[in-house]
Write a protein that holds these residues in place. Sequence first.
Motif: not given
Lengths: 69, 351
Positions: A20-21, A28, A31, A33-35, A39-41, A52-54, B164-165, B189-190, B204-205, B207, B210-211
Amino acid sequence: MSIKLQKFEIEKKKLESLPLFYNYILYNDFPEADAGVEECVSFNEKLNCYQDHTPPEKIISKFIDFSKD
Amino acid sequence: MEGHIIDTNRNNFFMLYADCIPVKGYTRTMICDTANGELFFVDNTYYDLILELRELTIGEVAAMLGEDDLPEFATFLEQMTAGDLGTFVEDPGLFPPIAEEWDSPFRITDAIIDIRDKQHDYNGLFDQLNALLCPYVQIRSYAEQSPEALNAILSAYDKLSEFRHIEIVLKYPEDFDENGYRNILSDYRMVSLTFYASKNDREIAHHRMSFIKQTFSSCEQCGIINKKSMSLPGLSSFMEHKNHNSCLNRKISIDESGRIKNCPSMKKDYGDADNVPLAEVLKDRAFTGLWDIRKDQIKVCKDCEFRYICSDCRAYVEDPSDIYSKPLKCSYDPYTGQWEETMHEHQKAIL
Ligand code: SF4
Ligand code: SF4
């Protein structure tokens, strides 16, 4: 069956699934990934697997107008 | 020279790879390479040619074509192989087509929860969606939500990580509390956050944050279909788009007043989520019937080469009395092959 071919031309498009960025986003940079990826599993006990949290591949709703700047 | 590829493959067959799927539209054919995420557009006469090539050898097809078509035929074969869309085979029977089927172990694959003023029973909703194995939830808020308010929603359910999300679309608040939202993202985290009506000019970084500048005020802004809203699905999604309604299939929604609907923009509701279990609604054929409205049944769309990658809209259609009419907010005309840059007045009117 007979076919009369038109002049062969092929147009190639690659659809871009940009985050989206990239779409009329104010700021934005993409970047680092700051995690970490871990972290997303997480382990889903009900499905007995890691997941995966996708985001989904399918668009859930369409109220962002990507054509606007 | 140009006939070389024909001569050397005279006894072979040319086959598109099974995951490169040609879709014939009114003005042109789109070949959708579902493995590599690429689209190719060719004249419709080549769709007919592709069908013939499934049954006849290169030599037989060449004999069928007129002399002056052979250079085009050779170019077609060269470009298809160069583009890695297909190959020459001796026995096409060894390469059966992929079954055009779709199924999912999840009874619901995505859910929309709209919020404005009313507080839903989030624990109850998340629990029911999880029981239906729903992996994806989108929460669309037409109001600001502070980090504390978000935490109250998300902490209501202790098995949130089984989703999942969860995408939360929310209004950019006047007093944007960056750390507060960062904490939400670290705790959940999800979750991802998409802020609309954003005015922020700081960097702002993150991932999952978003904006966007666009403003939303109600579900009536949903349903926009234009060139940039197309997404190229993988093979599974392609088959779902082909066999089912690409927006509403396996979807359930709660509108801002708590009514259960196919999507918040639909007029018909199936009761109040506080009183009616979501699983009960899934037994109603009127509810699940919309899942099976395919693009091949929809006026205009059935002639569109994008029909199996376009995600459709059944809430806003050109003729509200006809559920099979074209999405109102689509800006493509398959009979001219042109995308409109600006919307018609009747389309703008409801945005
Ligand atoms: S049917 Fe239309 S309004 Fe409803 S979610 Fe899909 S695109 Fe949006
Ligand atoms: S005409 Fe139909 S299938 Fe084609 S882009 Fe518009 S809504 Fe999608």
